[in-house]
Design an enzyme around this catalytic site. Sequence first.
Site, mmCIF file in Angstrom:
data_model
loop_
_atom_site.group_PDB
_atom_site.id
_atom_site.type_symbol
_atom_site.label_atom_id
_atom_site.label_comp_id
_atom_site.label_asym_id
_atom_site.label_seq_id
_atom_site.Cartn_x
_atom_site.Cartn_y
_atom_site.Cartn_z
ATOM 1 N N ARG A 115 0.844 -1.192 0.000
ATOM 2 C CA ARG A 115 0.000 0.000 0.000
ATOM 3 C C ARG A 115 0.883 1.247 0.000
ATOM 4 N NH1 ARG A 115 -3.029 -1.357 5.653
ATOM 5 N NH2 ARG A 115 -1.171 -1.916 6.827
ATOM 6 N N HIS A 178 2.960 -19.987 3.246
ATOM 7 C CA HIS A 178 2.339 -20.614 4.408
ATOM 8 C C HIS A 178 1.058 -21.282 3.934
ATOM 9 C CE1 HIS A 178 2.024 -21.290 8.578
ATOM 10 N NE2 HIS A 178 1.651 -20.113 9.032
ATOM 11 N N SER A 324 31.070 -31.385 30.321
ATOM 12 C CA SER A 324 31.705 -32.251 31.322
ATOM 13 C C SER A 324 30.973 -33.585 31.460
ATOM 14 C CB SER A 324 31.713 -31.545 32.677
ATOM 15 O OG SER A 324 30.384 -31.394 33.136
HETATM 16 N N1 LIG Z 1 8.085 -13.747 9.197
HETATM 17 C C1 LIG Z 1 8.674 -14.808 8.708
HETATM 18 O O1 LIG Z 1 9.886 -14.894 8.750
HETATM 19 C C2 LIG Z 1 7.905 -15.917 8.050
HETATM 20 C C3 LIG Z 1 6.670 -15.683 7.500
HETATM 21 N N2 LIG Z 1 6.064 -16.637 6.742
HETATM 22 C C4 LIG Z 1 4.796 -16.346 6.096
HETATM 23 O O2 LIG Z 1 5.039 -15.353 5.096
HETATM 24 C C5 LIG Z 1 3.906 -14.495 4.957
HETATM 25 C C6 LIG Z 1 4.348 -13.060 5.185
HETATM 26 O O3 LIG Z 1 4.691 -12.918 6.543
HETATM 27 P P1 LIG Z 1 5.656 -11.755 7.073
HETATM 28 O O4 LIG Z 1 6.776 -11.548 6.111
HETATM 29 O O5 LIG Z 1 5.961 -12.108 8.482
HETATM 30 O O6 LIG Z 1 4.686 -10.510 7.014
HETATM 31 P P2 LIG Z 1 4.937 -9.117 7.747
HETATM 32 O O7 LIG Z 1 3.972 -9.035 8.867
HETATM 33 O O8 LIG Z 1 6.380 -8.907 8.037
HETATM 34 O O9 LIG Z 1 4.552 -8.140 6.543
HETATM 35 C C7 LIG Z 1 3.340 -7.641 6.447
HETATM 36 C C8 LIG Z 1 3.175 -6.928 5.094
HETATM 37 O O10 LIG Z 1 1.780 -6.863 4.907
HETATM 38 C C9 LIG Z 1 1.410 -5.510 4.706
HETATM 39 N N3 LIG Z 1 0.093 -5.316 5.292
HETATM 40 C C10 LIG Z 1 -0.320 -5.557 6.550
HETATM 41 N N4 LIG Z 1 -1.622 -5.281 6.663
HETATM 42 C C11 LIG Z 1 -2.042 -4.882 5.443
HETATM 43 C C12 LIG Z 1 -3.288 -4.485 4.911
HETATM 44 N N5 LIG Z 1 -4.376 -4.463 5.655
HETATM 45 N N6 LIG Z 1 -3.331 -4.120 3.602
HETATM 46 C C13 LIG Z 1 -2.242 -4.145 2.822
HETATM 47 N N7 LIG Z 1 -1.053 -4.516 3.268
HETATM 48 C C14 LIG Z 1 -0.953 -4.878 4.572
HETATM 49 C C15 LIG Z 1 2.475 -4.654 5.395
HETATM 50 O O11 LIG Z 1 2.517 -3.413 4.755
HETATM 51 P P3 LIG Z 1 2.551 -2.018 5.575
HETATM 52 O O12 LIG Z 1 3.978 -1.746 5.907
HETATM 53 O O13 LIG Z 1 1.987 -1.075 4.595
HETATM 54 O O14 LIG Z 1 1.718 -2.229 6.797
HETATM 55 C C16 LIG Z 1 3.727 -5.522 5.108
HETATM 56 O O15 LIG Z 1 4.236 -5.205 3.848
HETATM 57 C C17 LIG Z 1 2.888 -15.019 5.960
HETATM 58 O O16 LIG Z 1 2.072 -15.956 5.295
HETATM 59 C C18 LIG Z 1 3.748 -15.728 7.006
HETATM 60 O O17 LIG Z 1 3.069 -16.711 7.747
HETATM 61 C C19 LIG Z 1 6.674 -17.836 6.479
HETATM 62 C C20 LIG Z 1 7.914 -18.120 6.996
HETATM 63 C C21 LIG Z 1 8.545 -17.229 7.919
HETATM 64 MG MG LIG Z 2 5.146 -19.389 10.971
#
Ligand SMILES: NC(=O)C1=CN([C@@H]2O[C@H](COP(=O)(O)OP(=O)(O)OC[C@H]3O[C@@H](n4cnc5c(N)ncnc54)[C@H](OP(=O)(O)O)[C@@H]3O)[C@@H](O)[C@H]2O)C=CC1
Ligand SMILES: [Mg+2]
Length: 404
Positions: A115, A178, A324
């Site tokens: 966004r 995921h 140990s």
């Molecule tokens: N974290 C990890 O290391 C791991 C994650 N996963 C999976 O990967 C996927 C991504 O996870 P992860 O990287 O942790 O995600 P994050 O929580 O780090 O990233 C969230 C992203 O989603 C955007 N976002 C959040 N809310 C909204 C919304 N309402 N509308 C539009 N954009 C939104 C945020 O943008 P903004 O900055 O604009 O809010 C940001 O770019 C998930 O399915 C997770 O389970 C799998 C393995 C490991």
């Molecule tokens: Mg996980």
Amino acid sequence: MSFRNSSRMAMKALRTIGSRRLATRNISVMSRNIAASTTRFAPRMTAPMVQTRGMRVMDFAGTKENVWERNDWPREKLVDYFKNDTLAIIGYGSQGHGQGLNARDQGLNVVVGVRKDGASWKQAIEDGWVPGKTLFPVEEAISKGTIIMNLLSDAAQTETWPKIAPHITKGKTLYFSHGFSVIFKDQTNIHPPKDVDVILVAPKGSGRTVRTLFKEGRGINSSFAVYQDVTGKAQEKAIGLAVAVGSGFIYQTTFKKEVVSDLVGERGCLMGGINGLFLAQYQVLRERGHSPAEAFNETVEEATQSLYPLIGKYGLDYMFAACSTTARRGAIDWTSRFRDANKQVLNDLYDNVENGNEAKRSLAYNSAPNYRELYDKELEEIRNLEIWRAGETVRSLRPEVNKH
Ligand SMILES: NC(=O)C1=CN([C@@H]2O[C@H](COP(=O)(O)OP(=O)(O)OC[C@H]3O[C@@H](n4cnc5c(N)ncnc54)[C@H](OP(=O)(O)O)[C@@H]3O)[C@@H](O)[C@H]2O)C=CC1
Ligand SMILES: [Mg+2]
Ligand SMILES: CC(=O)[C@](C)(O)C(=O)O
Ligand SMILES: [Mg+2]
């Protein structure tokens, strides 16, 4: 000499040495020997059962599993395979940044969709994504992509699906990291269109590590799964994408098995369980008169700085061999008590993951408009616990930090 034998010999050698200093020196010799024998005998220890193009059947302690490796996808093959594709990374958080940058560095066509003007948008610009060229609002990025990689947070995937779904048109590929959104579709309402391939590549580590390991020339282990294969190419595409985003070796799973094991793992050994065990031990030591420095060192610092890295490098028996005889005896004796107590909790956890309770809680909590504030507040409470405040002091005293 096999690793097991060299380890056993090293343990025997250690047993016969009285002085701590000598023992320490011997451990480093042992480590060299093990490294040498591991390298020398690697082909035998890891011998493939069957070699087919790009896939190996490996024997994991008696169970045969298929694995795929980055080595089978040299960069030219990767670039050629995806030459007509554009990867649209939707969401630029932990995974979005790691996977996106790795794929870009490998020469693939990648665009990012987030966004406009949010935290991720700004971060993406800092990382060199260019608005209007490689960085777009979500729906525009989807329209430009052929492979739609939904890396929004799981709660955000649910929230945004009604807007995203119409853009996932025939011929595109829908990719997740995921199994959550699809498996818990009764709660997420995410029903992928019937005419697209639906695949998953789940790096088994934080997105930060996905990036740092790649930059070090190493690779994260990932699983892949195919939920829907309309082109007959879904599996090959998933494996290619796993390599593209920085994986080293890749194993096969299903969406269901991935999400269940992942939710159990992060609530258990990887995060929740270890947090609980750290806290329990720290509290007992403190309640029984030990100082914070002592309690923290015996609970966290020694684990993360000395003993656990040894497990990571050569396995549990190597870590035991480096400790140990007294420690080994007690550790072996107490293992079954801890195992049995924790198995009850873990079975309870598994049930709650499988029946959707954990997904429900996670969606409810993370969909709240003020979820970031709620989370920050909880994290602040954790940060303020004595154990972690003591930890901060301990870390500040590491000689490499304390340079004055
Ligand atoms: N974290 C990890 O290391 C791991 C994650 N996963 C999976 O990967 C996927 C991504 O996870 P992860 O990287 O942790 O995600 P994050 O929580 O780090 O990233 C969230 C992203 O989603 C955007 N976002 C959040 N809310 C909204 C919304 N309402 N509308 C539009 N954009 C939104 C945020 O943008 P903004 O900055 O604009 O809010 C940001 O770019 C998930 O399915 C997770 O389970 C799998 C393995 C490991
Ligand atoms: Mg996980
Ligand atoms: C890093 C990882 O794989 C986790 C713990 O499962 C997650 O962040 O969801
Ligand atoms: Mg995980």
